[in-house]
Design a protein around this motif. Structure first.
Motif, PDB file in Angstrom:
ATOM      1  N   THR A   3      -0.388  -1.709   7.679  1.00 39.23           N
ATOM      2  CA  THR A   3      -0.303  -0.669   6.657  1.00 39.23           C
ATOM      3  C   THR A   3       1.148  -0.483   6.229  1.00 39.23           C
ATOM      4  OG1 THR A   3      -2.204   0.441   7.655  1.00 39.23           O
ATOM      5  CG2 THR A   3      -0.859   1.737   6.150  1.00 39.23           C
ATOM      6  N   LEU A   6       2.043  -3.241   3.716  1.00 35.78           N
ATOM      7  CA  LEU A   6       1.436  -2.992   2.420  1.00 35.78           C
ATOM      8  C   LEU A   6       2.193  -1.878   1.694  1.00 35.78           C
ATOM      9  CD1 LEU A   6      -0.860  -3.437   0.359  1.00 35.78           C
ATOM     10  CD2 LEU A   6      -2.176  -1.712   1.610  1.00 35.78           C
ATOM     11  N   TYR A 360      -5.760  -4.100  -3.823  1.00 39.87           N
ATOM     12  CA  TYR A 360      -5.469  -4.108  -2.381  1.00 39.87           C
ATOM     13  C   TYR A 360      -5.603  -5.524  -1.819  1.00 39.87           C
ATOM     14  CZ  TYR A 360      -7.484  -3.816   2.404  1.00 39.87           C
ATOM     15  OH  TYR A 360      -7.830  -4.029   3.714  1.00 39.87           O
ATOM     16  N   LYS A 364      -2.098  -7.179  -0.152  1.00 39.96           N
ATOM     17  CA  LYS A 364      -1.938  -7.309   1.301  1.00 39.96           C
ATOM     18  C   LYS A 364      -1.768  -8.777   1.671  1.00 39.96           C
ATOM     19  CE  LYS A 364      -5.379  -6.905   4.154  1.00 39.96           C
ATOM     20  NZ  LYS A 364      -6.581  -6.509   4.930  1.00 39.96           N
ATOM     21  N   GLN A 414      -5.690   2.257   3.762  1.00 36.13           N
ATOM     22  CA  GLN A 414      -4.808   1.439   2.924  1.00 36.13           C
ATOM     23  C   GLN A 414      -5.170   1.568   1.442  1.00 36.13           C
ATOM     24  OE1 GLN A 414      -3.740  -2.509   4.898  1.00 36.13           O
ATOM     25  NE2 GLN A 414      -5.492  -1.896   6.140  1.00 36.13           N
TER      26      GLN A 414
END
Length: 525
Positions: A3, A6, A360, A364, A414
Protein backbone atom coordinates in the motif's frame (compact mmCIF):
# COMPACT_ATOMS: atom_id res chain seq x y z
CA UNK A 1 3.53 -3.52 -4.41
CA UNK A 2 2.59 -2.61 -0.85
CA UNK A 3 0.00 0.00 0.00
CA UNK A 4 2.93 2.33 0.74
CA UNK A 5 4.36 1.82 -2.76
CA UNK A 6 1.00 2.43 -4.41
CA UNK A 7 0.50 5.59 -2.37
CA UNK A 8 4.01 6.70 -3.34
CA UNK A 9 3.04 6.44 -7.02
CA UNK A 10 -0.20 8.29 -6.36
CA UNK A 11 1.74 11.01 -4.51
CA UNK A 12 4.05 11.38 -7.52
CA UNK A 13 0.98 11.92 -9.70
CA UNK A 14 -0.40 14.62 -7.39
CA UNK A 15 1.77 17.66 -8.30
CA UNK A 16 0.16 20.16 -10.64
CA UNK A 17 1.99 18.97 -13.77
CA UNK A 18 0.49 15.47 -13.34
CA UNK A 19 -2.60 16.10 -11.22
CA UNK A 20 -5.14 16.17 -14.05
CA UNK A 21 -3.36 13.80 -16.44
CA UNK A 22 -5.89 11.03 -15.90
CA UNK A 23 -8.79 13.22 -17.02
CA UNK A 24 -10.07 11.96 -20.34
CA UNK A 25 -10.60 8.26 -19.70
CA UNK A 26 -12.50 6.90 -22.70
CA UNK A 27 -15.03 4.10 -22.60
CA UNK A 28 -17.32 2.11 -24.82
CA UNK A 29 -19.84 -0.61 -24.02
CA UNK A 30 -21.10 -3.63 -25.94
CA UNK A 31 -24.24 -5.12 -24.42
CA UNK A 32 -25.65 -8.43 -25.63
CA UNK A 33 -29.32 -9.36 -25.26
CA UNK A 34 -31.44 -12.20 -26.59
CA UNK A 35 -34.65 -11.35 -28.42
CA UNK A 36 -37.50 -13.34 -26.91
CA UNK A 37 -41.17 -13.80 -27.62
CA UNK A 38 -43.77 -12.54 -25.11
CA UNK A 39 -43.88 -16.03 -23.55
CA UNK A 40 -40.11 -16.01 -23.01
CA UNK A 41 -39.22 -18.44 -25.81
CA UNK A 42 -36.22 -17.42 -27.92
CA UNK A 43 -37.19 -15.57 -31.09
CA UNK A 44 -37.06 -17.43 -34.41
CA UNK A 45 -37.50 -14.22 -36.40
CA UNK A 46 -34.78 -12.72 -38.57
CA UNK A 47 -32.80 -9.68 -37.43
CA UNK A 48 -35.31 -6.77 -37.30
CA UNK A 49 -35.34 -5.04 -40.69
CA UNK A 50 -35.85 -1.65 -39.10
CA UNK A 51 -32.40 -1.65 -37.48
CA UNK A 52 -30.61 -2.17 -40.80
CA UNK A 53 -27.78 -4.52 -41.69
CA UNK A 54 -26.13 -6.59 -38.96
CA UNK A 55 -22.95 -6.55 -41.06
CA UNK A 56 -22.53 -2.80 -41.43
CA UNK A 57 -24.55 -1.08 -38.68
CA UNK A 58 -21.85 -0.11 -36.20
CA UNK A 59 -24.28 0.40 -33.32
CA UNK A 60 -26.78 -2.47 -33.60
CA UNK A 61 -25.66 -5.91 -34.76
CA UNK A 62 -25.87 -9.57 -33.77
CA UNK A 63 -23.45 -11.86 -32.01
CA UNK A 64 -23.70 -15.65 -32.37
CA UNK A 65 -27.34 -15.98 -33.33
CA UNK A 66 -29.98 -13.99 -35.17
CA UNK A 67 -31.71 -13.47 -31.84
CA UNK A 68 -28.62 -12.39 -29.86
CA UNK A 69 -28.49 -8.64 -30.39
CA UNK A 70 -25.41 -6.57 -29.64
CA UNK A 71 -25.64 -2.86 -28.85
CA UNK A 72 -22.38 -0.96 -29.33
CA UNK A 73 -21.77 2.57 -28.10
CA UNK A 74 -19.15 4.84 -29.65
CA UNK A 75 -16.14 5.88 -27.59
CA UNK A 76 -16.93 8.64 -25.09
CA UNK A 77 -15.30 10.38 -22.14
CA UNK A 78 -18.70 10.67 -20.41
CA UNK A 79 -20.02 7.57 -18.63
CA UNK A 80 -23.44 9.20 -18.43
CA UNK A 81 -23.47 9.79 -22.19
CA UNK A 82 -22.45 6.19 -22.85
CA UNK A 83 -25.33 4.86 -20.76
CA UNK A 84 -27.76 7.24 -22.47
CA UNK A 85 -26.56 6.04 -25.87
CA UNK A 86 -27.03 2.45 -24.76
CA UNK A 87 -30.56 3.25 -23.62
CA UNK A 88 -31.39 5.03 -26.88
CA UNK A 89 -30.13 2.11 -28.98
CA UNK A 90 -32.25 -0.36 -27.00
CA UNK A 91 -35.32 1.89 -27.11
CA UNK A 92 -35.03 2.21 -30.89
CA UNK A 93 -34.48 -1.51 -31.42
CA UNK A 94 -37.43 -2.49 -29.24
CA UNK A 95 -39.61 -0.26 -31.41
CA UNK A 96 -38.57 -2.36 -34.44
CA UNK A 97 -39.23 -5.70 -32.72
CA UNK A 98 -43.01 -5.80 -32.54
CA UNK A 99 -44.10 -7.63 -29.38
CA UNK A 100 -40.68 -9.17 -28.75
CA UNK A 101 -38.66 -8.40 -25.62
CA UNK A 102 -35.01 -8.18 -24.59
CA UNK A 103 -33.91 -10.91 -22.19
CA UNK A 104 -32.59 -9.06 -19.10
CA UNK A 105 -30.18 -11.68 -17.70
CA UNK A 106 -27.11 -13.53 -18.96
CA UNK A 107 -28.26 -17.16 -18.89
CA UNK A 108 -30.83 -18.16 -21.55
CA UNK A 109 -34.05 -19.99 -20.78
CA UNK A 110 -37.07 -21.49 -22.56
CA UNK A 111 -34.92 -23.13 -25.24
CA UNK A 112 -36.00 -26.70 -25.96
CA UNK A 113 -33.21 -27.59 -28.37
CA UNK A 114 -30.03 -25.92 -29.58
CA UNK A 115 -31.38 -25.97 -33.15
CA UNK A 116 -33.96 -23.41 -31.99
CA UNK A 117 -31.04 -20.98 -31.88
CA UNK A 118 -30.72 -19.66 -35.43
CA UNK A 119 -27.21 -18.75 -36.56
CA UNK A 120 -26.61 -15.06 -37.26
CA UNK A 121 -26.87 -14.21 -40.94
CA UNK A 122 -24.67 -11.47 -42.41
CA UNK A 123 -25.71 -11.55 -46.05
CA UNK A 124 -24.10 -12.72 -49.29
CA UNK A 125 -20.78 -10.87 -49.19
CA UNK A 126 -17.63 -12.88 -48.63
CA UNK A 127 -17.00 -11.29 -45.23
CA UNK A 128 -20.66 -11.85 -44.28
CA UNK A 129 -20.50 -15.51 -45.26
CA UNK A 130 -17.25 -15.87 -43.31
CA UNK A 131 -18.91 -14.49 -40.18
CA UNK A 132 -21.76 -17.00 -40.46
CA UNK A 133 -19.47 -19.95 -41.18
CA UNK A 134 -17.36 -19.01 -38.15
CA UNK A 135 -20.51 -19.22 -36.04
CA UNK A 136 -21.41 -22.55 -37.58
CA UNK A 137 -17.99 -23.71 -36.46
CA UNK A 138 -18.69 -22.52 -32.93
CA UNK A 139 -21.97 -24.46 -32.94
CA UNK A 140 -20.29 -27.65 -34.14
CA UNK A 141 -17.44 -27.27 -31.66
CA UNK A 142 -19.21 -26.21 -28.49
CA UNK A 143 -22.95 -26.33 -29.08
CA UNK A 144 -25.29 -23.38 -29.43
CA UNK A 145 -26.52 -23.19 -25.82
CA UNK A 146 -23.19 -21.81 -24.59
CA UNK A 147 -23.23 -19.26 -27.40
CA UNK A 148 -26.68 -18.03 -26.32
CA UNK A 149 -25.25 -16.69 -23.06
CA UNK A 150 -25.21 -12.89 -22.99
CA UNK A 151 -22.71 -10.55 -21.37
CA UNK A 152 -21.57 -6.96 -21.25
CA UNK A 153 -18.16 -5.93 -22.61
CA UNK A 154 -16.56 -2.82 -21.13
CA UNK A 155 -13.85 -1.09 -23.18
CA UNK A 156 -11.53 1.45 -21.61
CA UNK A 157 -8.45 3.46 -22.58
CA UNK A 158 -6.41 5.90 -20.53
CA UNK A 159 -5.48 9.30 -22.00
CA UNK A 160 -2.07 9.83 -23.53
CA UNK A 161 -1.39 12.56 -20.96
CA UNK A 162 -1.65 9.97 -18.21
CA UNK A 163 0.79 7.63 -19.94
CA UNK A 164 3.22 10.52 -20.46
CA UNK A 165 3.05 11.42 -16.78
CA UNK A 166 3.60 7.81 -15.72
CA UNK A 167 6.52 7.46 -18.10
CA UNK A 168 8.11 10.61 -16.68
CA UNK A 169 7.59 9.46 -13.08
CA UNK A 170 9.10 6.04 -13.80
CA UNK A 171 12.01 7.53 -15.74
CA UNK A 172 11.30 5.41 -18.80
CA UNK A 173 13.12 6.67 -21.92
CA UNK A 174 11.76 4.22 -24.49
CA UNK A 175 9.05 4.78 -27.12
CA UNK A 176 5.73 5.79 -25.59
CA UNK A 177 3.84 3.10 -27.55
CA UNK A 178 6.02 0.39 -25.97
CA UNK A 179 5.51 1.89 -22.52
CA UNK A 180 1.74 1.98 -23.04
CA UNK A 181 1.59 -1.64 -24.21
CA UNK A 182 3.67 -2.78 -21.22
CA UNK A 183 1.38 -0.77 -18.91
CA UNK A 184 -1.77 -2.31 -20.28
CA UNK A 185 -0.27 -5.80 -19.94
CA UNK A 186 0.56 -4.98 -16.30
CA UNK A 187 -3.07 -4.01 -15.84
CA UNK A 188 -4.23 -7.28 -17.42
CA UNK A 189 -2.05 -9.41 -15.13
CA UNK A 190 -3.33 -7.66 -12.02
CA UNK A 191 -6.91 -7.87 -13.29
CA UNK A 192 -6.53 -11.62 -13.72
CA UNK A 193 -5.09 -11.94 -10.21
CA UNK A 194 -8.11 -10.23 -8.67
CA UNK A 195 -10.81 -11.05 -11.20
CA UNK A 196 -12.57 -13.00 -8.47
CA UNK A 197 -13.54 -9.65 -6.91
CA UNK A 198 -15.48 -8.60 -10.02
CA UNK A 199 -17.35 -11.90 -9.97
CA UNK A 200 -18.07 -11.49 -6.27
CA UNK A 201 -19.44 -7.95 -6.59
CA UNK A 202 -21.15 -7.99 -9.99
CA UNK A 203 -21.74 -11.67 -10.79
CA UNK A 204 -25.48 -11.88 -11.47
CA UNK A 205 -26.05 -15.38 -12.81
CA UNK A 206 -26.35 -17.65 -9.75
CA UNK A 207 -29.44 -19.36 -11.23
CA UNK A 208 -30.42 -21.02 -14.49
CA UNK A 209 -33.28 -22.90 -16.07
CA UNK A 210 -32.91 -26.67 -16.09
CA UNK A 211 -33.37 -26.66 -19.88
CA UNK A 212 -29.96 -25.00 -20.23
CA UNK A 213 -28.21 -28.20 -19.14
CA UNK A 214 -29.75 -30.20 -22.03
CA UNK A 215 -29.39 -33.34 -19.94
CA UNK A 216 -25.73 -32.74 -19.05
CA UNK A 217 -24.57 -33.99 -15.65
CA UNK A 218 -23.07 -31.54 -13.19
CA UNK A 219 -21.48 -31.87 -9.77
CA UNK A 220 -22.43 -28.36 -8.71
CA UNK A 221 -24.52 -28.24 -5.51
CA UNK A 222 -27.65 -26.87 -7.16
CA UNK A 223 -30.80 -26.26 -5.20
CA UNK A 224 -34.17 -26.43 -6.92
CA UNK A 225 -36.85 -23.78 -7.04
CA UNK A 226 -40.27 -24.02 -8.66
CA UNK A 227 -40.70 -26.29 -11.67
CA UNK A 228 -37.35 -25.99 -13.38
CA UNK A 229 -35.00 -23.54 -11.66
CA UNK A 230 -31.56 -24.52 -10.43
CA UNK A 231 -29.53 -22.10 -8.33
CA UNK A 232 -26.38 -21.99 -6.23
CA UNK A 233 -27.17 -20.74 -2.75
CA UNK A 234 -23.85 -18.93 -2.46
CA UNK A 235 -22.77 -18.81 -6.11
CA UNK A 236 -22.21 -15.65 -8.13
CA UNK A 237 -21.73 -16.03 -11.90
CA UNK A 238 -22.47 -19.35 -13.61
CA UNK A 239 -21.74 -17.57 -16.89
CA UNK A 240 -18.05 -17.47 -15.91
CA UNK A 241 -17.90 -21.04 -14.64
CA UNK A 242 -17.60 -24.48 -16.20
CA UNK A 243 -21.23 -24.43 -17.35
CA UNK A 244 -20.85 -21.01 -18.91
CA UNK A 245 -18.82 -19.30 -21.57
CA UNK A 246 -15.79 -21.55 -21.37
CA UNK A 247 -13.87 -23.80 -23.70
CA UNK A 248 -12.18 -26.79 -22.15
CA UNK A 249 -10.34 -27.41 -25.42
CA UNK A 250 -8.53 -24.13 -24.84
CA UNK A 251 -7.36 -25.04 -21.35
CA UNK A 252 -4.06 -26.26 -22.79
CA UNK A 253 -3.43 -22.98 -24.63
CA UNK A 254 -0.71 -21.19 -22.73
CA UNK A 255 -1.45 -17.65 -23.81
CA UNK A 256 0.63 -15.42 -21.54
CA UNK A 257 0.58 -11.69 -20.83
CA UNK A 258 4.15 -10.78 -19.85
CA UNK A 259 4.98 -9.09 -23.16
CA UNK A 260 3.09 -8.17 -26.30
CA UNK A 261 5.25 -10.49 -28.42
CA UNK A 262 4.58 -13.37 -26.01
CA UNK A 263 0.82 -12.76 -26.06
CA UNK A 264 0.64 -12.52 -29.86
CA UNK A 265 2.84 -15.60 -30.32
CA UNK A 266 0.54 -17.63 -28.05
CA UNK A 267 -2.55 -16.65 -30.01
CA UNK A 268 -0.93 -17.12 -33.42
CA UNK A 269 0.21 -20.57 -32.34
CA UNK A 270 -3.39 -21.48 -31.47
CA UNK A 271 -4.83 -20.29 -34.79
CA UNK A 272 -2.17 -22.19 -36.73
CA UNK A 273 -2.16 -25.48 -34.79
CA UNK A 274 -4.40 -28.26 -36.14
CA UNK A 275 -6.82 -29.67 -33.58
CA UNK A 276 -7.27 -33.39 -33.02
CA UNK A 277 -10.74 -32.68 -31.63
CA UNK A 278 -12.08 -30.73 -34.61
CA UNK A 279 -10.24 -32.48 -37.43
CA UNK A 280 -13.33 -34.47 -38.42
CA UNK A 281 -15.47 -31.38 -39.05
CA UNK A 282 -15.43 -30.23 -42.66
CA UNK A 283 -13.82 -26.81 -43.19
CA UNK A 284 -14.16 -24.23 -45.95
CA UNK A 285 -12.33 -26.48 -48.41
CA UNK A 286 -15.26 -28.93 -48.27
CA UNK A 287 -18.31 -28.64 -50.46
CA UNK A 288 -20.47 -28.33 -47.33
CA UNK A 289 -18.26 -26.58 -44.78
CA UNK A 290 -19.17 -26.66 -41.11
CA UNK A 291 -16.33 -24.54 -39.73
CA UNK A 292 -13.74 -22.12 -41.08
CA UNK A 293 -10.77 -24.40 -40.47
CA UNK A 294 -9.60 -27.32 -38.34
CA UNK A 295 -7.25 -25.45 -36.04
CA UNK A 296 -7.55 -25.09 -32.26
CA UNK A 297 -8.94 -21.60 -32.89
CA UNK A 298 -10.67 -20.78 -36.17
CA UNK A 299 -9.83 -17.10 -35.68
CA UNK A 300 -8.54 -15.05 -32.76
CA UNK A 301 -12.00 -14.04 -31.56
CA UNK A 302 -12.61 -17.65 -30.57
CA UNK A 303 -10.15 -17.27 -27.70
CA UNK A 304 -12.28 -16.92 -24.58
CA UNK A 305 -10.68 -14.61 -22.06
CA UNK A 306 -12.22 -12.34 -19.42
CA UNK A 307 -9.94 -9.51 -20.57
CA UNK A 308 -8.25 -8.72 -23.89
CA UNK A 309 -5.71 -6.20 -25.15
CA UNK A 310 -7.13 -4.50 -28.26
CA UNK A 311 -6.32 -2.15 -31.10
CA UNK A 312 -8.68 -0.94 -33.81
CA UNK A 313 -7.73 -2.96 -36.88
CA UNK A 314 -7.46 -1.70 -40.42
CA UNK A 315 -9.49 -3.35 -43.19
CA UNK A 316 -8.32 -6.94 -43.68
CA UNK A 317 -6.04 -6.81 -40.63
CA UNK A 318 -6.29 -9.42 -37.88
CA UNK A 319 -6.49 -8.32 -34.22
CA UNK A 320 -2.97 -9.59 -33.45
CA UNK A 321 -1.48 -7.93 -36.52
CA UNK A 322 -3.07 -4.66 -35.43
CA UNK A 323 -1.43 -5.05 -32.00
CA UNK A 324 1.97 -5.72 -33.56
CA UNK A 325 1.59 -2.72 -35.84
CA UNK A 326 0.65 -0.08 -33.28
CA UNK A 327 0.68 -1.56 -29.79
CA UNK A 328 -2.20 -1.87 -27.35
CA UNK A 329 -4.78 0.89 -27.73
CA UNK A 330 -7.42 -0.12 -25.19
CA UNK A 331 -8.58 -2.96 -22.96
CA UNK A 332 -11.77 -5.01 -23.31
CA UNK A 333 -13.28 -6.38 -20.10
CA UNK A 334 -15.45 -9.42 -20.86
CA UNK A 335 -16.19 -10.60 -17.33
CA UNK A 336 -19.45 -8.73 -16.68
CA UNK A 337 -22.80 -10.47 -16.47
CA UNK A 338 -25.81 -8.61 -17.77
CA UNK A 339 -26.99 -6.59 -14.76
CA UNK A 340 -30.60 -7.69 -14.14
CA UNK A 341 -31.22 -4.63 -11.99
CA UNK A 342 -30.55 -2.20 -14.85
CA UNK A 343 -32.66 -1.78 -17.96
CA UNK A 344 -29.48 -1.10 -19.95
CA UNK A 345 -27.63 -4.13 -18.56
CA UNK A 346 -24.98 -2.04 -16.75
CA UNK A 347 -25.20 0.99 -14.49
CA UNK A 348 -23.16 4.05 -13.55
CA UNK A 349 -22.00 2.51 -10.26
CA UNK A 350 -20.34 -0.37 -12.10
CA UNK A 351 -18.61 1.99 -14.53
CA UNK A 352 -17.25 4.18 -11.74
CA UNK A 353 -16.01 1.16 -9.82
CA UNK A 354 -14.34 -0.25 -12.93
CA UNK A 355 -12.65 3.12 -13.54
CA UNK A 356 -11.08 2.92 -10.09
CA UNK A 357 -10.36 -0.81 -10.12
CA UNK A 358 -8.66 -0.74 -13.53
CA UNK A 359 -6.61 2.33 -12.60
CA UNK A 360 -5.54 0.47 -9.45
CA UNK A 361 -4.60 -2.57 -11.59
CA UNK A 362 -2.50 -0.28 -13.77
CA UNK A 363 -0.72 1.62 -11.01
CA UNK A 364 0.19 -1.18 -8.60
CA UNK A 365 3.23 -3.32 -9.18
CA UNK A 366 2.54 -6.24 -11.52
CA UNK A 367 5.12 -9.03 -11.54
CA UNK A 368 5.18 -11.39 -14.49
CA UNK A 369 2.68 -14.26 -14.31
CA UNK A 370 3.82 -17.78 -15.06
CA UNK A 371 1.33 -20.44 -16.10
CA UNK A 372 0.86 -21.70 -12.53
CA UNK A 373 -0.06 -18.16 -11.43
CA UNK A 374 -2.63 -17.90 -14.20
CA UNK A 375 -4.08 -21.25 -13.16
CA UNK A 376 -4.35 -20.04 -9.56
CA UNK A 377 -6.32 -17.01 -10.72
CA UNK A 378 -8.69 -19.31 -12.66
CA UNK A 379 -9.13 -21.53 -9.61
CA UNK A 380 -9.91 -18.49 -7.45
CA UNK A 381 -12.50 -17.39 -9.97
CA UNK A 382 -14.09 -20.85 -9.97
CA UNK A 383 -14.24 -20.80 -6.18
CA UNK A 384 -16.08 -17.49 -6.14
CA UNK A 385 -18.34 -18.42 -9.08
CA UNK A 386 -19.56 -21.52 -7.27
CA UNK A 387 -19.37 -20.51 -3.62
CA UNK A 388 -18.24 -16.88 -3.29
CA UNK A 389 -20.94 -15.74 -0.87
CA UNK A 390 -20.37 -18.53 1.63
CA UNK A 391 -18.80 -17.61 4.95
CA UNK A 392 -15.05 -18.19 5.41
CA UNK A 393 -14.26 -18.70 1.71
CA UNK A 394 -10.57 -19.41 1.21
CA UNK A 395 -8.70 -18.26 -1.90
CA UNK A 396 -5.14 -18.89 -3.06
CA UNK A 397 -3.10 -15.72 -2.82
CA UNK A 398 0.41 -16.12 -4.24
CA UNK A 399 0.46 -19.75 -3.21
CA UNK A 400 -0.85 -19.22 0.33
CA UNK A 401 -4.44 -19.48 1.62
CA UNK A 402 -6.25 -16.18 2.14
CA UNK A 403 -9.73 -15.49 3.44
CA UNK A 404 -11.88 -13.74 0.82
CA UNK A 405 -13.00 -11.06 3.26
CA UNK A 406 -9.44 -10.29 4.37
CA UNK A 407 -8.18 -10.08 0.80
CA UNK A 408 -11.17 -8.03 -0.29
CA UNK A 409 -10.72 -5.53 2.52
CA UNK A 410 -7.04 -5.22 1.66
CA UNK A 411 -7.91 -4.42 -1.97
CA UNK A 412 -10.56 -1.89 -0.98
CA UNK A 413 -8.10 -0.11 1.32
CA UNK A 414 -5.94 0.53 -1.76
CA UNK A 415 -8.94 1.36 -3.95
CA UNK A 416 -9.84 4.17 -1.54
CA UNK A 417 -6.49 5.84 -2.21
CA UNK A 418 -6.92 5.53 -5.98
CA UNK A 419 -10.49 6.85 -5.76
CA UNK A 420 -9.31 9.86 -3.76
CA UNK A 421 -6.70 10.64 -6.42
CA UNK A 422 -9.30 10.33 -9.19
CA UNK A 423 -11.82 12.50 -7.34
CA UNK A 424 -9.20 15.23 -7.02
CA UNK A 425 -8.35 15.02 -10.71
CA UNK A 426 -11.96 15.14 -11.87
CA UNK A 427 -13.22 17.53 -9.20
CA UNK A 428 -15.86 15.05 -8.02
CA UNK A 429 -16.63 12.84 -5.03
CA UNK A 430 -18.39 9.95 -6.68
CA UNK A 431 -15.35 7.71 -7.04
CA UNK A 432 -14.75 7.65 -3.28
CA UNK A 433 -18.47 7.33 -2.62
CA UNK A 434 -18.72 4.33 -4.93
CA UNK A 435 -15.75 2.57 -3.36
CA UNK A 436 -17.09 3.27 0.15
CA UNK A 437 -20.50 1.86 -0.76
CA UNK A 438 -19.20 -1.30 -2.41
CA UNK A 439 -16.65 -1.96 0.34
CA UNK A 440 -19.53 -2.93 2.63
CA UNK A 441 -20.43 -5.73 0.22
CA UNK A 442 -17.26 -7.59 1.20
CA UNK A 443 -18.58 -8.32 4.67
CA UNK A 444 -22.25 -8.47 3.67
CA UNK A 445 -22.69 -10.73 0.61
CA UNK A 446 -26.46 -10.15 0.58
CA UNK A 447 -25.69 -6.74 -0.97
CA UNK A 448 -23.96 -8.23 -4.01
CA UNK A 449 -25.85 -8.63 -7.28
CA UNK A 450 -25.98 -12.42 -6.93
CA UNK A 451 -27.11 -12.14 -3.32
CA UNK A 452 -29.88 -9.74 -4.26
CA UNK A 453 -30.89 -11.87 -7.25
CA UNK A 454 -31.27 -15.08 -5.24
CA UNK A 455 -33.19 -13.24 -2.49
CA UNK A 456 -35.60 -11.62 -4.96
CA UNK A 457 -36.02 -14.87 -6.88
CA UNK A 458 -37.03 -16.71 -3.70
CA UNK A 459 -39.27 -13.86 -2.58
CA UNK A 460 -41.08 -13.76 -5.92
CA UNK A 461 -42.02 -17.42 -5.81
CA UNK A 462 -41.40 -17.55 -9.54
CA UNK A 463 -39.21 -19.79 -11.62
CA UNK A 464 -36.04 -18.10 -12.85
CA UNK A 465 -37.41 -17.82 -16.38
CA UNK A 466 -40.70 -16.22 -15.34
CA UNK A 467 -38.88 -13.88 -12.94
CA UNK A 468 -36.65 -12.70 -15.79
CA UNK A 469 -39.63 -12.45 -18.15
CA UNK A 470 -41.37 -10.07 -15.74
CA UNK A 471 -38.21 -7.93 -15.67
CA UNK A 472 -38.09 -7.92 -19.48
CA UNK A 473 -41.65 -6.63 -19.70
CA UNK A 474 -41.00 -3.92 -17.12
CA UNK A 475 -37.85 -2.79 -18.92
CA UNK A 476 -39.62 -2.64 -22.28
CA UNK A 477 -42.27 -0.36 -20.79
CA UNK A 478 -39.54 1.75 -19.20
CA UNK A 479 -37.69 2.14 -22.50
CA UNK A 480 -40.91 3.07 -24.27
CA UNK A 481 -41.67 5.73 -21.67
CA UNK A 482 -38.16 7.23 -21.65
CA UNK A 483 -37.46 9.92 -24.28
CA UNK A 484 -34.35 9.79 -26.46
CA UNK A 485 -31.43 11.45 -24.71
CA UNK A 486 -28.51 11.50 -27.17
CA UNK A 487 -29.80 10.10 -30.44
CA UNK A 488 -33.20 10.52 -32.10
CA UNK A 489 -35.51 8.11 -33.85
CA UNK A 490 -34.88 9.80 -37.20
CA UNK A 491 -31.08 9.66 -36.77
CA UNK A 492 -31.12 5.95 -35.92
CA UNK A 493 -33.44 5.26 -38.86
CA UNK A 494 -30.98 7.07 -41.15
CA UNK A 495 -28.14 4.96 -39.74
CA UNK A 496 -30.15 1.80 -40.37
CA UNK A 497 -30.86 2.79 -43.98
CA UNK A 498 -27.25 3.76 -44.57
CA UNK A 499 -26.09 0.39 -43.25
CA UNK A 500 -28.25 -1.38 -45.84
CA UNK A 501 -26.62 0.65 -48.60
CA UNK A 502 -23.20 -0.01 -47.10
CA UNK A 503 -23.81 -3.77 -47.18
CA UNK A 504 -24.81 -3.59 -50.85
CA UNK A 505 -21.51 -1.82 -51.51
CA UNK A 506 -19.59 -4.56 -49.69
CA UNK A 507 -21.29 -7.22 -51.83
CA UNK A 508 -20.60 -5.27 -55.02
CA UNK A 509 -16.91 -4.90 -54.11
CA UNK A 510 -16.34 -8.66 -53.91
CA UNK A 511 -14.16 -9.71 -56.83
CA UNK A 512 -13.22 -13.29 -55.92
CA UNK A 513 -15.03 -16.46 -54.90
CA UNK A 514 -15.68 -17.25 -51.23
CA UNK A 515 -12.99 -19.94 -51.24
CA UNK A 516 -10.38 -17.67 -52.78
CA UNK A 517 -11.36 -14.96 -50.29
CA UNK A 518 -10.69 -17.32 -47.38
CA UNK A 519 -7.49 -18.62 -49.00
CA UNK A 520 -6.21 -15.05 -49.06
CA UNK A 521 -7.47 -14.30 -45.54
CA UNK A 522 -5.70 -17.26 -43.96
CA UNK A 523 -2.53 -16.94 -46.01
CA UNK A 524 0.45 -16.06 -43.79
CA UNK A 525 -1.72 -15.89 -40.69
Amino acid sequence: MTTHDLNKTLAALSPEQHQYAIKGIQRGIEREALRIQPNGVISQQRHPKGVGSALTNGHITTDFSESLLEFITPVSESAEETLSQLQDLQKFTLAQMGDELLWPISMPCFIEHQDDIVLAQFGDSNIGRMKTLYRQGLKNRYGSMMQAIAGVHFNISFPETFWQSLQTIKGDKGPLTDFISAGYLSLIRNFKRELWLISYLFGASPALCNSFLQGRKTDLPFKKLGKGTLYLETGTALRLGNLGYTNSAQSSLKVMYNSLDEYVAGLKRAINTPSDIYSGIGDYNNDQPKQLNKNILQIENEFYSPIRPKRNAKSGETPTDALLRGGIEYIEIRALDVNPFSETGINIEQIRFLDVFLTYCLLKDSPDMDWDSQQRSTENLDTVVNNGRASHVELNKSGAPSNLVDWGQEVFAQLRSVAHYMDNAYGVQYYSETVARLSSWITDPTLTYSGRYVAQLKESGLDNGHFALALAKNYKHSHQATPYNVYSDSYLQQQAQRSIQDELAVVAADSVSFKVFLDEYFKDK
